[in-house]
Design a protein around this motif. Structure first.
Motif, mmCIF file in Angstrom:
data_model
loop_
_atom_site.group_PDB
_atom_site.id
_atom_site.type_symbol
_atom_site.label_atom_id
_atom_site.label_comp_id
_atom_site.label_asym_id
_atom_site.label_seq_id
_atom_site.Cartn_x
_atom_site.Cartn_y
_atom_site.Cartn_z
ATOM 1 N N ILE A 1 -12.409 -6.482 -4.005
ATOM 2 C CA ILE A 1 -13.857 -6.489 -3.772
ATOM 3 C C ILE A 1 -14.226 -5.218 -3.034
ATOM 4 C CG2 ILE A 1 -15.753 -7.679 -2.584
ATOM 5 C CD1 ILE A 1 -14.068 -10.267 -2.892
ATOM 6 N N ARG A 2 -15.249 -4.523 -3.502
ATOM 7 C CA ARG A 2 -15.719 -3.323 -2.826
ATOM 8 C C ARG A 2 -16.349 -3.691 -1.494
ATOM 9 N NH1 ARG A 2 -13.434 1.243 -4.723
ATOM 10 N NH2 ARG A 2 -13.320 1.175 -6.991
ATOM 11 N N ALA A 3 -16.146 -2.867 -0.496
ATOM 12 C CA ALA A 3 -16.660 -3.158 0.838
ATOM 13 C C ALA A 3 -18.181 -3.212 0.874
ATOM 14 C CB ALA A 3 -16.153 -2.117 1.839
ATOM 15 N N VAL B 1 0.851 -1.204 0.000
ATOM 16 C CA VAL B 1 0.000 0.000 0.000
ATOM 17 C C VAL B 1 0.882 1.248 0.000
ATOM 18 C CG1 VAL B 1 -1.900 -1.142 1.208
ATOM 19 C CG2 VAL B 1 -0.114 -0.007 2.536
ATOM 20 N N ASP B 2 0.299 2.369 -0.503
ATOM 21 C CA ASP B 2 1.030 3.631 -0.446
ATOM 22 C C ASP B 2 0.725 4.343 0.867
ATOM 23 O OD1 ASP B 2 -1.484 4.770 -0.677
ATOM 24 O OD2 ASP B 2 -1.240 5.369 -2.763
ATOM 25 N N ALA B 3 1.195 5.594 0.990
ATOM 26 C CA ALA B 3 1.034 6.333 2.248
ATOM 27 C C ALA B 3 -0.433 6.573 2.586
ATOM 28 C CB ALA B 3 1.773 7.665 2.160
ATOM 29 N N ALA B 4 -1.314 6.619 1.589
ATOM 30 C CA ALA B 4 -2.745 6.835 1.821
ATOM 31 C C ALA B 4 -3.485 5.515 1.968
ATOM 32 C CB ALA B 4 -3.349 7.633 0.667
ATOM 33 N N PHE B 5 -2.752 4.415 2.047
ATOM 34 C CA PHE B 5 -3.285 3.067 2.208
ATOM 35 C C PHE B 5 -4.074 2.591 0.980
ATOM 36 C CE2 PHE B 5 -1.949 1.186 6.023
ATOM 37 C CZ PHE B 5 -2.601 -0.049 6.156
ATOM 38 N N ARG B 6 -3.782 3.187 -0.182
ATOM 39 C CA ARG B 6 -4.361 2.665 -1.413
ATOM 40 C C ARG B 6 -3.603 1.418 -1.829
ATOM 41 N NH1 ARG B 6 -5.006 8.285 -2.534
ATOM 42 N NH2 ARG B 6 -2.852 8.358 -3.268
ATOM 43 N N ASP C 1 -14.461 3.110 -1.404
ATOM 44 C CA ASP C 1 -14.692 3.857 -2.637
ATOM 45 C C ASP C 1 -13.447 4.575 -3.146
ATOM 46 O OD1 ASP C 1 -17.297 3.039 -2.667
ATOM 47 O OD2 ASP C 1 -18.057 4.812 -1.609
ATOM 48 N N GLY C 2 -12.492 4.839 -2.239
ATOM 49 C CA GLY C 2 -11.253 5.497 -2.636
ATOM 50 C C GLY C 2 -10.126 4.532 -2.917
ATOM 51 N N ASP C 3 -10.452 3.245 -3.101
ATOM 52 C CA ASP C 3 -9.467 2.176 -3.356
ATOM 53 C C ASP C 3 -8.490 1.997 -2.202
ATOM 54 O OD1 ASP C 3 -10.453 1.356 -5.825
ATOM 55 O OD2 ASP C 3 -9.338 2.912 -6.893
#
Length: 456
Positions: A217-219, A182-187, A243-245
């Protein structure tokens, strides 16, 4: 005392139950712990379900921190709620703190808001936040079933850094098969399978070996759709994103097995109009869940009776018609249920598309005609010999062919139509289909008889 060997530890015997009840009444915690320690949590759940309500709660209280709350996830909902309602919020919170987050959510989601909030208030802030976030997702969604315990690493780490961290970190999930990058924004950037991680040299960056297009899978995705993805792609686990991946949790195959079982159970009950009652529910509650569909069936039965009333003179003139009428409707109803069951299953599996819908309907009609012709010939022969009337045998054969043809057509098309209208085809199809086959069967058979024999 009952002896629980490793060969029988999955069996809850009557001797074991009697011993547990005796120790509960004596308040002997130490011997209870020793007696139940070999049992798997599913066996503990079976034991709890077979105890009287007061003994269930007292057993859980006596065991204290030796009781594995995972056993509650194996219980029917009424039994689980009865136990939780009589335990102190602090005791429940202490038990949930040792569970995976998905199991904790499973236990909390059926409680009323006040009880759930009281338990959550006793949990550490981090766990309380994770559980509340999962509970905020819709019921029967991937967000409700996901685990929030997973292993995530930044993209600039090397394989050696990841392995060292896994060896040194104590707060890790008990079991996992993938590392999430994951990146710093947890994407979510990708995933790394453990087997590939262990086969790669230490200086290599994990971004070089990660799968950059993992199945996600979307939450808020329906849990049934999530199960289909696992089935289609043979997954052991899958990332759950918002929704923000951003990575918010994971689904694992053991969660999906439970979902598949629950959805199959729900469809079977719906097809029979049996509601959502469990074996542990009271007779009054079970009756309430079933009576609506019985009332609907009552109304539709009067429709079929009305058709019979139209031909009362015909039936009075030939008693054989009254004897043979149930044969026509029973065969039509059976053929319709067969076609309906296959179609409902295909709809639930997303197997019916715009391209193959006509082929599915055509196949069921052809099957109905083949089966109808075969059965009609047999019934016509028996009826003709039985009543000494070849004409009657031909009439009932023709009525059966037509009714089974209609049953196959409506059995295939009605679930599709209901699904298109947003109505669960598993719930509503059987009631309407039974009415149609009864009405058509009576009308065609009696109408043909009235016409052929020139009854008034």
């Amino acid at each position: 005392m009952a002896d629980i060997s490793t060969e029988d530890e999955a069996t809850v015997t009557e001797d074991l139950i009697e011993d547990v009840v005796a120790l509960v009444k004596e308040g002997d915690r130490e011997r209870l712990v020793v007696l139940l320690e070999p049992l798997h949590e599913s066996d503990v759940a079976e034991l709890l379900s077979r105890l009287d309500p007061e003994n269930r709660v007292e057993l859980v209280r006596l065991l204290g921190d030796a009781f594995d709350f995972t056993a509650l996830t194996e219980l029917e909902e009424p039994v689980r709620l009865q136990i939780l309602s009589e335990l102190e919020p602090k005791a429940v919170a202490d038990g949930l703190a040792d569970l995976d987050s998905d199991d904790a959510v499973y236990i909390l989601e059926d409680l009323d808001d006040a009880q759930s909030e009281a338990i959550l208030a006793q949990l550490p802030f981090a766990m309380r936040h994770r559980l509340k976030r999962s509970l905020d997702f819709p019921e029967e969604s991937a967000g409700r079933r996901m685990q929030t315990d997973f292993v995530a690493m930044p993209p600039f780490w090397t394989v050696g850094q990841v392995i060292d961290t896994l060896r040194e970190e104590e707060d890790l999930p008990d079991e996992f098969t993938e590392i999430y990058v994951v990146d710093a924004a947890f994407r979510l950037l990708g995933t790394v399978a453990l087997d590939r991680l262990l086969r790669t040299r230490r200086p290599v960056k994990i971004t070089e070996i990660m799968d950059e297009e993992p199945i996600t899978i979307r939450a808020d995705e329906d849990q049934e759709e999530a199960a289909r993805l696992f089935q289609r792609y043979d997954l052991l686990s899958a990332a759950v994103v918002d929704d923000g991946d951003r990575l918010v949790g994971i689904l694992t195959i053991d969660d999906i097995v439970d979902v598949i079982e629950a959805e199959a159970d729900e469809d079977i009950r719906a097809l029979a109009g049996a509601g959502d009652a469990e074996l542990s529910d009271t007779p009054l509650y079970v009756a309430r869940t079933r009576i609506p569909w019985l009332m609907i069936n009552m109304v539709t039965a009067f429709l079929a009776s009305g058709v019979i009333a139209l031909f009362d003179d015909t039936i009075a003139a030939m008693v054989a018609l009254a004897i043979l009428m149930p044969v026509v409707t029973a065969l039509g109803g059976n053929a319709g249920i067969q076609a309906m069951t296959v179609t409902v299953r295909a709809i639930s599996q997303r197997q019916i598309t715009k391209r193959n819908v006509l082929r599915v309907i055509g196949r069921e009609i052809l099957v109905a005609l083949i089966n109808g012709g075969t059965v009609a010939a047999s019934v016509g022969l028996v009826a003709g010999i039985w009543f000494g009337s070849p004409e009657l045998g031909c009439l009932i054969a023709a009525a059966i062919v037509f009714n089974i043809f209609c049953a196959g057509f409506f059995g295939a098309t009605m679930p599709m139509l209901l699904n298109r209208l947003g109505v669960d085809p598993a719930v509503a199809s059987s009631v309407f289909l039974t009415t149609l086959t009864d009405v058509i069967g009576f009308f065609v058979f009696l109408g043909l008889a009235q016409w052929w024999f020139a009854f008034p």
